[in-house]
Motif scaffolding. Sequence first.
Motif: not given
Length: 209
Positions: A184-190
């Motif tokens: 699953a996609g994970s939140l990036t720093a941006d």
Amino acid sequence: MTLPPLATQADLEAALQRTLDPTQAAAALRRASARVRAYTRQELTFHAQDTVEIPGGGRQLLLPQRPLLVDDTNPLTVTELFGVTGTEFTCVEGRDYTRLGSKLTRAEAFWAQTRLMGWPWARPQGIWADRVRLTYSHGYATVPDDIVDIVVDLASMTMTNPQGLRSEAIDDYSRTFASETIGAGSLTADHKRTLNAYRATAFSVAPVT
């Protein structure tokens, strides 16, 4: 309560430029929306007349879900709850507290003694009761574009690599997936920098049924 996704299948298909299986798209959007909500600690979608109990004991209350909407259709009801006696006091804006955005202030400590300073009188001046029940409307009727973009971005990662593969090979063709598309996609720093504007301070909230 099941919350709706923060983006639509049409948003996701437009980003990927292809038609998606509705079941897979719904699952990807649900998981992406859950990650955004977990990070922000906010529902984000509109919820009319939600009732919760929150701790008081100070001069200011910060409503747990934002933004707050107050109008003729969506009143704000603030009720102080006193001890084990079950005594309740319904507060009136402008008389018992002031409101600025999503912050409710019981009084200023240096004001002259008036009912705004505290009610009933036999309690600390300008201090909310230990528990306060709120009924209020909150969230966005239309989810902000930057939140939609992040949900679509996360869901796209999942749809691009739904099996969580690091690489795959078919005959003489092979490809390696970027690390952020694994599972699953994970939140990036941006993503997090953008979502910080919507993020709430964590504290315990007890829903009232």
